[in-house]
Design a protein around this motif. Structure first.
Motif: not given
Lengths: 267, 327
Positions: B154-158
């Protein structure tokens, strides 16, 4: 014991032969001077000993090791420290920080914290400890010359090469510098080779003095003999020697045919 | 005690990275995250660039090459072997570091504008090489459509991984600043010939700084490629990125990690505001004017200027213990 020996050193820059077979020795524990007119190749000689230049032919032996072809970093670690004629402090660093590279990379101070305290001791020796946190580019010429000496000492040298550390200084500062150099030999057990224009200071501080002219050493002796040496007077002192305050006897025959060297003994 | 060994610069780093890492917990707003993603990436690039460009004074104009090498390596490893970003980014960093090792020896014989030009050209060469490698088939870029649907990417994780990259980069910069190694690099920056007469192996130190700097860019590139979901010559090899990174570091001040970080954050914010207020074209011009103004009036960067003006009131708050100080 001989600490530094140069054998038949030759060095040319293109067609310009600067050193044409220079041989000299520096005895351990001595203060040895090397004088000579402008362009005689004095600084070139220092660049060869410190490894910044390579000799075309000849051998340089330091402390029993042939260092002729060694890189500057190794020569520094072997125990040769030097100053630069045009002072070159690390301009953006404080006075104290100027000493750190030499201390940690050649002086054997692996820990930055101990290097910092050693730096203060060395600054105290050259009377700059009050300026430890000033940027070195803000120091006066006299202070920069002393910083150069302290920075060279930071490498914990056995041999200290001083390149015109009296040039451009006032009378008081020259006297102070002489005191400093004598103090360094006494306290730090360092052998000193200095090249110089300022005759008075050289003759006062040195045990022996060599004279470099036309690419060779034309004389090498104790200061009193050097100032009376006919050959030296011929090629170097000229008829202007009295003005330079070298204090030779007035009986020393002034030779009318000696070419005027411009009286440039201090410049 | 660890507490005693952390100075104000370290504490500032912990606060900065901590606050950035908390953002996804507070908001999942796409706009905020994508804005911060770029900010954090540029900050990592600028702080990493500074290890060579600031500490050693070798200003590379080819830094984007290592972002690209890391990015392409990272994506290729997923396509070929299905490796995850936690693995592909560090491998990308290693490959970028290796490339720097190979090109560093010849390039670092040059100085100043010659070094800058050569790094610019080397970056173009690396781009040409990577995008034309036989078997990689990367001239049109490589895409990761399938990977992006996975919630593990996910974008948040990246974004969090990129904050991690920034943390690693600042840590590396701090270790250099505080060590013997940093003292050697500062000496090279100030006067390389003198440094060599003081026992410093200038070649080894410079190449080492170049490799570290490149590996950190490769790490950022490895994560950024995943975030984008593709690698293409733009932006992964965009020369404008190289130039921006230099400007960010110079704008902030190059003496320690804080300057490039502040420079990167400031330029990203200014850029964003100008684009929102005036639209792309006008924003570009105003952006240029801001830069010219800063370079003319604050040649040593914003952070040293602020520190000098704050010194009377705040005793040396921002990383004053740096051996080389600020230029």
């Amino acid at each position: 014991m001989t600490l530094l020996e140069l054998r038949d050193i030759e060095k040319s820059f293109g067609g310009l032969r600067v050193l044409e077979g220079v041989s000299m020795t520096v005895e351990e524990g001595s203060i040895q001077g090397l004088i000579g007119p402008n362009g005689a190749g004095k600084t070139t000689l220092f660049n060869l000993v410190s490894g910044l230049l390579r000799a075309d032919t000849g051998t340089i032996v330091f402390d029993g090791t042939d260092i002729t072809d060694r890189a500057p970093k190794h020569i520094a670690r072997d125990g040769v420290g030097r100053t630069f004629q045009l002072t070159r402090p690390y301009p953006g660093m404080t006075t104290q920080d100027n000493l750190l590279p030499g201390l940690v990379y050649a002086g054997g101070y692996d820990r930055v914290s101990t290097a910092r305290s050693r730096a203060l001791e060395l600054l105290d020796l050259v009377d700059l400890v009050d300026l430890a946190h000033e940027e070195s580019r803000d120091l006066t010429m006299s202070e920069q010359k002393r910083l150069e000496i302290a920075r060279a000492l930071a490498t914990e040298p056995k041999l200290l090469l001083l390149d015109e550390v009296f040039a451009g200084l006032s009378h008081e500062d020259v006297a102070r510098q002489i005191e400093l150099i004598e103090g360094i030999r006494a306290e730090l057990d360092v052998t000193i080779l200095l090249i110089e224009h300022v005759m008075e200071a050289t003759m006062t501080v040195c045990d022996r003095v060599g004279v470099l002219a036309n690419g060779t050493i034309i004389a090498e002796d104790v200061p009193d003999e050097i100032v009376h040496d006919e050959q030296v007077i011929d090629v170097y002192l000229g008829s202007g020697r009295g003005e330079a305050g070298t204090g030779p006897d007035s009986d020393a025959t002034p030779d009318e045919d000696v070419p005027e060297t411009g009286g440039g003994l201090d410049g | 005690m660890i507490r005693d060994r952390l100075d104000s610069s370290d504490r500032l780093a912990i606060v900065v990275v901590g606050v950035l890492a908390l953002v996804p917990a507070l908001t999942m707003d796409q706009y905020v995250l994508s804005f911060l993603m770029l900010l954090v990436m540029y900050a990592s690039l600028a702080v990493g660039w500074n290890v060579l460009g600031g500490y050693a004074g070798y200003e590379s104009f080819g830094h984007v090459a290592f972002l690209g090498v890391g990015g392409y390596t990272s994506v290729w490893l997923f396509v070929e072997y299905g490796l995850e970003p936690y693995l592909t980014a560090p491998i990308g960093a290693a490959v970028a570091g290796f490339v720097a090792l190979v090109v560093g020896y010849p390039a670092l014989r040059l100085k100043g504008p010659y070094f800058a030009l050569v790094t610019l050209v080397i970056a173009l060469g690396i781009q040409a090489l990577v995008t034309n490698l036989p078997g990689l088939d990367a001239s049109q870029g490589i895409f990761l459509p399938a990977a992006l649907d996975d919630p593990a990417h996910s974008q948040a994780l990246l974004y969090l991984l990129m904050v991690g990259v920034l943390g690693v980069t600042i840590l590396a910069a701090r270790l250099v600043e505080r060590s013997k190694y940093g003292i050697g690099l500062y000496a090279i920056r100030e006067d390389e010939a003198v440094a060599s007469t003081q026992g410093i192996d200038t070649t080894r130190l410079k190449v080492g700084a170049f490799v570290l700097s490149a590996a950190l860019a490769g790490l950022a590139g490895g994560i950024y490629a995943w975030y984008l979901g593709y690698v293409t010559p733009t932006p992964m090899f965009d020369v404008r990125v190289s130039i921006l990174v230099v400007l960010m570091a110079l704008l902030g001040g190059t003496g320690n990690w804080i300057g490039p970080f502040v420079g990167a954050a400031a330029l990203r914010v200014v850029d964003e505001i100008l684009v929102l207020q005036f639209g792309g074209q006008v924003a570009q011009i105003m952006y240029g004017l801001v830069l010219v103004g800063v370079i003319l009036y604050l040649p040593h960067g914003v952070v040293p200027w602020l520190r000098r003006h704050a010194r009377s009131r705040l005793p040396d708050r921002l990383g004053g213990a740096t051996p080389g100080g600020d230029r």
